[in-house]
Design a protein around this motif. Structure first.
Motif, PDB file in Angstrom:
ATOM      1  N   ALA A  63      -1.560  -2.899 -18.484  1.00 49.67           N
ATOM      2  CA  ALA A  63      -1.863  -1.470 -18.594  1.00 49.67           C
ATOM      3  C   ALA A  63      -3.249  -1.154 -18.026  1.00 49.67           C
ATOM      4  O   ALA A  63      -3.447  -0.172 -17.282  1.00 49.67           O
ATOM      5  N   VAL A  64      -4.234  -1.999 -18.328  1.00 55.11           N
ATOM      6  CA  VAL A  64      -5.597  -1.772 -17.839  1.00 55.11           C
ATOM      7  C   VAL A  64      -5.664  -1.952 -16.326  1.00 55.11           C
ATOM      8  O   VAL A  64      -6.266  -1.152 -15.596  1.00 55.11           O
ATOM      9  N   ASP A  65      -5.046  -3.034 -15.820  1.00 53.98           N
ATOM     10  CA  ASP A  65      -5.081  -3.304 -14.382  1.00 53.98           C
ATOM     11  C   ASP A  65      -4.371  -2.206 -13.609  1.00 53.98           C
ATOM     12  O   ASP A  65      -4.808  -1.829 -12.488  1.00 53.98           O
ATOM     13  N   ALA A  66      -3.282  -1.673 -14.162  1.00 58.83           N
ATOM     14  CA  ALA A  66      -2.580  -0.583 -13.476  1.00 58.83           C
ATOM     15  C   ALA A  66      -3.469   0.654 -13.379  1.00 58.83           C
ATOM     16  O   ALA A  66      -3.527   1.322 -12.319  1.00 58.83           O
ATOM     17  N   ARG A  67      -4.227   0.976 -14.416  1.00 63.02           N
ATOM     18  CA  ARG A  67      -5.124   2.129 -14.371  1.00 63.02           C
ATOM     19  C   ARG A  67      -6.274   1.894 -13.397  1.00 63.02           C
ATOM     20  O   ARG A  67      -6.700   2.800 -12.665  1.00 63.02           O
ATOM     21  N   VAL A  68      -6.779   0.639 -13.391  1.00 65.07           N
ATOM     22  CA  VAL A  68      -7.887   0.330 -12.478  1.00 65.07           C
ATOM     23  C   VAL A  68      -7.435   0.432 -11.020  1.00 65.07           C
ATOM     24  O   VAL A  68      -8.129   1.033 -10.159  1.00 65.07           O
ATOM     25  N   LEU A  69      -6.292  -0.137 -10.711  1.00 60.84           N
ATOM     26  CA  LEU A  69      -5.805  -0.098  -9.338  1.00 60.84           C
ATOM     27  C   LEU A  69      -5.424   1.323  -8.914  1.00 60.84           C
ATOM     28  O   LEU A  69      -5.602   1.709  -7.743  1.00 60.84           O
ATOM     29  N   SER A  75      -7.231   0.764   0.446  1.00 61.23           N
ATOM     30  CA  SER A  75      -7.684  -0.367   1.253  1.00 61.23           C
ATOM     31  C   SER A  75      -8.261  -1.502   0.415  1.00 61.23           C
ATOM     32  O   SER A  75      -8.296  -2.655   0.847  1.00 61.23           O
ATOM     33  N   GLN A  76      -8.719  -1.204  -0.796  1.00 58.70           N
ATOM     34  CA  GLN A  76      -9.359  -2.219  -1.636  1.00 58.70           C
ATOM     35  C   GLN A  76      -8.411  -2.801  -2.705  1.00 58.70           C
ATOM     36  O   GLN A  76      -8.764  -3.744  -3.405  1.00 58.70           O
ATOM     37  N   ARG A  77      -7.227  -2.212  -2.804  1.00 56.37           N
ATOM     38  CA  ARG A  77      -6.340  -2.656  -3.876  1.00 56.37           C
ATOM     39  C   ARG A  77      -5.862  -4.108  -3.712  1.00 56.37           C
ATOM     40  O   ARG A  77      -5.811  -4.861  -4.716  1.00 56.37           O
ATOM     41  N   PRO A  78      -5.487  -4.585  -2.502  1.00 55.41           N
ATOM     42  CA  PRO A  78      -5.059  -5.989  -2.407  1.00 55.41           C
ATOM     43  C   PRO A  78      -6.149  -6.962  -2.835  1.00 55.41           C
ATOM     44  O   PRO A  78      -5.881  -7.959  -3.512  1.00 55.41           O
ATOM     45  N   ILE A  79      -7.404  -6.663  -2.427  1.00 56.72           N
ATOM     46  CA  ILE A  79      -8.498  -7.564  -2.790  1.00 56.72           C
ATOM     47  C   ILE A  79      -8.737  -7.529  -4.294  1.00 56.72           C
ATOM     48  O   ILE A  79      -8.933  -8.565  -4.947  1.00 56.72           O
ATOM     49  N   LEU A  80      -8.724  -6.322  -4.870  1.00 58.87           N
ATOM     50  CA  LEU A  80      -8.963  -6.188  -6.306  1.00 58.87           C
ATOM     51  C   LEU A  80      -7.850  -6.866  -7.109  1.00 58.87           C
ATOM     52  O   LEU A  80      -8.118  -7.494  -8.146  1.00 58.87           O
ATOM     53  N   ILE A 143       7.269  -5.919 -12.045  1.00 59.95           N
ATOM     54  CA  ILE A 143       6.655  -4.883 -11.209  1.00 59.95           C
ATOM     55  C   ILE A 143       6.254  -3.716 -12.101  1.00 59.95           C
ATOM     56  O   ILE A 143       7.021  -3.288 -12.978  1.00 59.95           O
ATOM     57  N   VAL A 144       5.013  -3.232 -11.880  1.00 58.25           N
ATOM     58  CA  VAL A 144       4.528  -2.019 -12.563  1.00 58.25           C
ATOM     59  C   VAL A 144       4.360  -0.938 -11.490  1.00 58.25           C
ATOM     60  O   VAL A 144       3.576  -1.116 -10.546  1.00 58.25           O
ATOM     61  N   ARG A 145       5.098   0.140 -11.623  1.00 59.68           N
ATOM     62  CA  ARG A 145       5.016   1.223 -10.630  1.00 59.68           C
ATOM     63  C   ARG A 145       3.835   2.120 -10.962  1.00 59.68           C
ATOM     64  O   ARG A 145       3.719   2.633 -12.083  1.00 59.68           O
ATOM     65  N   LEU A 146       2.936   2.283  -9.939  1.00 63.20           N
ATOM     66  CA  LEU A 146       1.751   3.124 -10.126  1.00 63.20           C
ATOM     67  C   LEU A 146       2.099   4.597  -9.863  1.00 63.20           C
ATOM     68  O   LEU A 146       3.136   4.904  -9.253  1.00 63.20           O
ATOM     69  N   PRO A 147       1.234   5.530 -10.284  1.00 68.59           N
ATOM     70  CA  PRO A 147       1.548   6.972 -10.115  1.00 68.59           C
ATOM     71  C   PRO A 147       1.751   7.406  -8.670  1.00 68.59           C
ATOM     72  O   PRO A 147       2.533   8.331  -8.389  1.00 68.59           O
ATOM     73  N   ASP A 148       1.097   6.742  -7.702  1.00 66.80           N
ATOM     74  CA  ASP A 148       1.245   7.151  -6.306  1.00 66.80           C
ATOM     75  C   ASP A 148       2.442   6.503  -5.621  1.00 66.80           C
ATOM     76  O   ASP A 148       2.622   6.596  -4.415  1.00 66.80           O
ATOM     77  N   GLY A 149       3.291   5.774  -6.368  1.00 65.30           N
ATOM     78  CA  GLY A 149       4.473   5.151  -5.808  1.00 65.30           C
ATOM     79  C   GLY A 149       4.277   3.719  -5.380  1.00 65.30           C
ATOM     80  O   GLY A 149       5.255   3.005  -5.098  1.00 65.30           O
ATOM     81  N   SER A 150       3.042   3.254  -5.280  1.00 68.03           N
ATOM     82  CA  SER A 150       2.828   1.837  -4.960  1.00 68.03           C
ATOM     83  C   SER A 150       3.179   0.969  -6.173  1.00 68.03           C
ATOM     84  O   SER A 150       3.362   1.467  -7.293  1.00 68.03           O
ATOM     85  N   ARG A 151       3.210  -0.315  -5.934  1.00 66.50           N
ATOM     86  CA  ARG A 151       3.673  -1.209  -6.998  1.00 66.50           C
ATOM     87  C   ARG A 151       2.677  -2.352  -7.211  1.00 66.50           C
ATOM     88  O   ARG A 151       2.137  -2.906  -6.262  1.00 66.50           O
ATOM     89  N   LEU A 152       2.529  -2.668  -8.491  1.00 68.72           N
ATOM     90  CA  LEU A 152       1.704  -3.812  -8.886  1.00 68.72           C
ATOM     91  C   LEU A 152       2.645  -4.930  -9.318  1.00 68.72           C
ATOM     92  O   LEU A 152       3.263  -4.875 -10.389  1.00 68.72           O
ATOM     93  N   GLY A 153       2.772  -5.939  -8.461  1.00 73.45           N
ATOM     94  CA  GLY A 153       3.613  -7.086  -8.820  1.00 73.45           C
ATOM     95  C   GLY A 153       2.830  -8.132  -9.607  1.00 73.45           C
ATOM     96  O   GLY A 153       1.627  -8.294  -9.438  1.00 73.45           O
ATOM     97  N   PHE A 154       3.520  -8.829 -10.482  1.00 69.82           N
ATOM     98  CA  PHE A 154       2.852  -9.870 -11.297  1.00 69.82           C
ATOM     99  C   PHE A 154       3.855 -10.977 -11.618  1.00 69.82           C
ATOM    100  O   PHE A 154       5.075 -10.789 -11.608  1.00 69.82           O
ATOM    101  N   VAL A 155       3.289 -12.147 -11.878  1.00 70.06           N
ATOM    102  CA  VAL A 155       4.061 -13.321 -12.343  1.00 70.06           C
ATOM    103  C   VAL A 155       3.356 -13.882 -13.570  1.00 70.06           C
ATOM    104  O   VAL A 155       2.174 -14.241 -13.510  1.00 70.06           O
TER     105      VAL A 155
END
Length: 472
Positions: A63-69, A75-80, A143-155
């Motif tokens: 939840a925290v990482d999704a809000r941060v991203l 441009s900085q999201r992959p690095i973060l 997968i966590v779907r972000l508000p702008d439609g991008s996705r945060l994948g995790f394992v």
């Protein structure tokens, strides 16, 4: 649990017979219960405490990482995302893809989904989607779907397996084994004085007097002290009885010898014969009683003899007296016994068979369970209730105590005692075809030459005149 309830059937029990076995069995049962209880406890505890805490941490991080991203430039999201990844949660950011809906979650992961979403508004709704990495593993991909439609994948590796369950069970098993080993060693040490007392009790019956060391627990020391005192009392009683027997033997035989000598000077042949008969009867009675009472202190040593030779000598001696006696068995059999005691045993059995059954058939055979010697007769046998009573000293089925109808009731008692001293077993049984069978079973360890008997033969008592030199 027992197997077999009828007489002669061996009983098998799950309850150990020895002190060490019983105490160890109880401890093993207790440790097993503790082990099983610990297993259940670990399983429940890991499921509801450790795993809950881990899932709460992962859900909170998602939840925290999704809000941060979501607040970070594209441009900085992959690095973060790479910087936010750890060993227990690997993250990667993916740009939005038009027309690519999320796959439906497997039913097996719905409970995990609910536990990750609980009390976290950022993950509610259709935001979180879970899927297994591959069949048979405990890793979960999501997968966590972000508000702008991008996705945060995790394992999340190993999230489906309680992390400390295996280690907890291994610890419990090691602890249980250590406790059981220590308990067995302790009980073994505590039981050593008891085993020494048991060995002493076995030795008392065979004339071995060894003081018991007074060591061990307090109760065992008291018992050892009492047994040592008992040994001293028994030893004194036996010594007193031996001295009394020696005195009786001298005091009774001397006047009997004088009475026999004086009877020889009588002029009345009828009175002389009656007195000599009474003297012979008294001497037989005294000799029988002394033989029985002094048998426990018999100093005769065990040595190797041919048991067949003893039996054939007794059979031929009986034939010399005109008795119907026959030997049917092996030709030679070397055994380690006390020869004079065994000769007395077989002599008593042959005399009983001839006196009460009219004839005696002696047999010897080597069986798997030992050496069997039997003496059969053709008499009326004995009532079933008397088969064990006649082994008691001075007991006679015919109770008149007349010497004309039987002896003193010591013959079978002497047989039973001497066979027991040799480690054997003596039994009486009525034969189906009639008559009585007296059987002696000597342990196989007494038989020499690997327990093999040589040849077999059938010999009728022929008396001394008809015997060859080798049979004498």
């Amino acid at each position: 649990m027992t197997v077999g309830s009828s007489p002669g059937v061996r009983r098998i029990t799950l309850w150990p017979r020895g002190l060490v076995g019983r105490v160890t069995f109880v401890l093993l049962a207790a440790v097993a219960l503790v082990f099983l209880g610990s297993s259940a406890f670990y399983e429940e505890a890991e499921t509801y405490t450790v795993d809950d805490a881990q899932l709460d941490a992962i859900g909170e991080r998602l939840a925290v990482d999704a809000r941060v991203l979501a607040a970070t430039p594209l441009s900085q999201r992959p690095i973060l995302a790479a910087m936010l990844s750890t060993g227990d949660l690997t993250l990667d950011w993916r740009p939005p893809v038009a027309g690519r809906p999320m796959k439906p979650e497997p039913a097996a992961l719905r409970d995990l989904h609910d536990r990750l979403v609980a009390n976290r508004e950022a993950l509610r709704g259709a935001v979180l989607n879970l899927s297994p990495t591959q069949i048979g593993t405990s890793d979960v991909r999501g997968i966590v779907r972000l508000p702008d439609g991008s996705r945060l994948g995790f394992v999340a590796p190993d999230i489906l397996q309680p992390h400390h369950m295996t280690r907890g069970l291994a610890s419990a098993a090691i602890l249980a084994g250590a406790v059981l080993l220590a308990a067995a060693m302790l009980v073994h040490t505590l039981s050593m004085p008891l085993r020494a007392l048991a060995d002493l009790a076995d030795g008392v019956g065979s004339g071995r007097w060894v003081p018991v060391e007074e060591k061990g627990p307090r109760e065992v020391r008291h018992l050892a002290r009492a047994i040592n005192a008992m040994q001293d009392r028994i030893r004194r009683l036996i010594a007193d009885r031996t001295e009394a027997l020696a005195a009786v033997s001298h005091d009774l035989r001397t006047p009997l010898a004088r009475l026999r000598l004086r009877a020889g000077f009588l002029n009345d042949p009828e009175a002389q014969s009656a007195i000599e008969s009474d003297v012979a009867e008294m001497e037989a009675m005294v000799g029988g009683v002394l033989a029985y009472l002094s048998g426990e202190n018999d100093p005769e040593t065990v040595r190797s003899v041919d048991l067949v030779s003893i039996l054939r000598t007794l059979v031929d001696d009986a034939a010399d007296q005109g008795r119907d006696v026959m030997y049917d068995g092996v030709e030679h059999c070397l055994v380690k016994v006390r020869p004079l005691a065994m000769k007395r045993v077989f002599g008593n059995l042959i005399d009983n068979a001839v006196n009460y059954g009219g004839a005696a058939r002696v047999g010897l055979s080597v069986a798997p369970d030992g050496l069997r010697i039997r003496v059969d007769d053709d008499g009326p046998g004995l009532p079933e209730a008397e088969l064990t009573r006649v082994l008691a000293p001075f007991y006679r089925v015919e109770g008149s105590r007349s010497r004309s109808t039987g002896g003193l009731g010591l013959g079978l008692a002497i047989v039973n005692r001497e066979v027991t001293r040799e480690g054997g077993r003596f039994t009486l049984a009525n034969r189906p075809e009639g008559g009585l069978r007296a059987e002696i079973l000597l342990p196989r360890s007494r038989v020499q030459n690997g327990g093999k008997a040589q040849g077999a033969g059938k010999t009728q008592g022929v008396g001394r005149a008809g015997r060859s030199a080798s049979d004498r």
